[in-house]
Enzyme design. Sequence first.
Site, PDB file in Angstrom:
ATOM      1  N   LYS A  44       1.167  -1.396   0.300  1.00 43.68           N
ATOM      2  CA  LYS A  44       0.683   0.382  -0.098  1.00 43.68           C
ATOM      3  C   LYS A  44       1.376   1.367   0.343  1.00 43.68           C
ATOM      4  O   LYS A  44       0.339   1.941   0.779  1.00 43.68           O
ATOM      5  CB  LYS A  44      -0.760   0.143   1.142  1.00 43.68           C
ATOM      6  N   HIS A  99       7.136  -7.495  -2.461  1.00 37.17           N
ATOM      7  CA  HIS A  99       6.402  -6.336  -1.155  1.00 37.17           C
ATOM      8  C   HIS A  99       7.863  -7.350   0.122  1.00 37.17           C
ATOM      9  O   HIS A  99       7.657  -7.136   1.235  1.00 37.17           O
ATOM     10  CB  HIS A  99       5.557  -6.978  -0.981  1.00 37.17           C
ATOM     11  N   SER A 129      -4.687   3.183   4.362  1.00 34.55           N
ATOM     12  CA  SER A 129      -4.980   1.854   2.370  1.00 34.55           C
ATOM     13  C   SER A 129      -5.108   0.585   2.736  1.00 34.55           C
ATOM     14  O   SER A 129      -5.837  -0.637   2.401  1.00 34.55           O
ATOM     15  CB  SER A 129      -3.895   2.406   1.992  1.00 34.55           C
TER      16      SER A 129
HETATM   17  P1  A3P Z   1      -5.623   4.330  -0.703  1.00 31.19           P
HETATM   18  O1  A3P Z   1      -5.674   3.026  -0.488  1.00 31.19           O
HETATM   19  O2  A3P Z   1      -4.737   5.571  -0.376  1.00 31.19           O
HETATM   20  O3  A3P Z   1      -6.404   5.159  -2.239  1.00 31.19           O
HETATM   21  P2  A3P Z   1      -0.412  -0.737  -3.694  1.00 31.19           P
HETATM   22  O4  A3P Z   1      -0.670  -0.473  -4.939  1.00 31.19           O
HETATM   23  O5  A3P Z   1       1.075  -0.534  -3.152  1.00 31.19           O
HETATM   24  O6  A3P Z   1      -1.139  -1.181  -3.470  1.00 31.19           O
HETATM   25  O7  A3P Z   1      -0.849   1.354  -3.316  1.00 31.19           O
HETATM   26  C1  A3P Z   1      -1.911   2.060  -3.732  1.00 31.19           C
HETATM   27  C2  A3P Z   1      -2.912   3.089  -2.610  1.00 31.19           C
HETATM   28  O8  A3P Z   1      -1.801   3.946  -3.801  1.00 31.19           O
HETATM   29  C3  A3P Z   1      -3.940   3.502  -3.127  1.00 31.19           C
HETATM   30  O9  A3P Z   1      -3.812   4.447  -1.822  1.00 31.19           O
HETATM   31  C4  A3P Z   1      -4.511   3.612  -4.389  1.00 31.19           C
HETATM   32  O10 A3P Z   1      -4.929   4.749  -4.515  1.00 31.19           O
HETATM   33  C5  A3P Z   1      -2.198   4.825  -4.531  1.00 31.19           C
HETATM   34  N1  A3P Z   1      -2.400   4.774  -5.517  1.00 31.19           N
HETATM   35  C6  A3P Z   1      -2.326   3.964  -7.076  1.00 31.19           C
HETATM   36  N2  A3P Z   1      -1.882   4.722  -8.361  1.00 31.19           N
HETATM   37  C7  A3P Z   1      -2.148   5.908  -7.862  1.00 31.19           C
HETATM   38  C8  A3P Z   1      -2.075   6.743  -8.809  1.00 31.19           C
HETATM   39  N3  A3P Z   1      -1.980   7.203 -10.085  1.00 31.19           N
HETATM   40  N4  A3P Z   1      -1.480   8.440  -7.814  1.00 31.19           N
HETATM   41  C9  A3P Z   1      -1.805   8.258  -6.624  1.00 31.19           C
HETATM   42  N5  A3P Z   1      -2.012   7.398  -6.093  1.00 31.19           N
HETATM   43  C10 A3P Z   1      -2.041   6.298  -6.906  1.00 31.19           C
END
Ligand code: A3P
Length: 255
Positions: A44, A99, A129
């Site tokens: 996340k 991860h 998140s």
């Molecule tokens: P939130 O749950 O706070 O919205 P991961 O890819 O490590 O699983 O992380 C997911 C988090 O990154 C989510 O946060 C998601 O919305 C955010 N995220 C993914 N793509 C993004 C982007 N292009 N710009 C900003 N945040 C992004």
Amino acid sequence: MARQYFTHKGVLFPCLDYSPEALSYVENEFQVQDDDVFNVTYPKSGTNWMLEILSLIRCDGDPDWVCSVLNWERAPWVDNQTGLKAALKYSPPRLICSHLPVQLFPKSLQHSKAKIIYTLRCPKDVLVSLYHFSKPLHLFKDPGSLDSFFEDFLRGNVPYGSWFDHVTGWMGLKGNENFFPITYEELQQDPLGSVRRICHFLGKELSEEQVAAVVENASFQSMKGNKMSNFSQVEEKYMDHEKGELLRKGNTWYE
Ligand code: A3P
């Protein structure tokens, strides 16, 4: 086996699609190649965003690849059994996600020139998140209340273990020429500058138009509308799409 965990070397992992044998194989036998690029994060922290950026940099900002190939096929997750098989079949140069905490990462990294991009994010936002994403994702246990999940998070009683240990462990590589740390917050505050720095680290020269195209095609809105990147194609076995989505808020305000 959905929503169950096992402990491997003191770290929790989901039972679904993970195994101690595969984790041991990855740590001890997986051969890192000099031209590998690893996208490493604690869950996340912006993994899929960075994966989109790296995919687009590889294609000089052209969105064809990110719009036609699923993100976990563009960069398989070496940590789980499905991703490991895909990583082993991937024609170089490989783009690989992980991860894994540093102590469980392939040992062969030490003797290679492979590049690691480590994205970290404010733990308060990671906590929120992860709490929300634990509801739809069948790999993770139902988080319960935010208060009890907060306790689990602080104790490292969550998949991939403690955020604090993960970040401390990986940041021990800071200063190595093949290690590039960056924060989610930097990506948000200065996307163009961040992409330029990533390109420099990768030894990839892009024009200003191409850098702008990377930023645009990896934006929250672009990814949310791209079914190859938004997890809408994840099988029901792994994710209940009624309960949440990957591209949730993309904020930095703990909500
Ligand atoms: P939130 O749950 O706070 O919205 P991961 O890819 O490590 O699983 O992380 C997911 C988090 O990154 C989510 O946060 C998601 O919305 C955010 N995220 C993914 N793509 C993004 C982007 N292009 N710009 C900003 N945040 C992004």
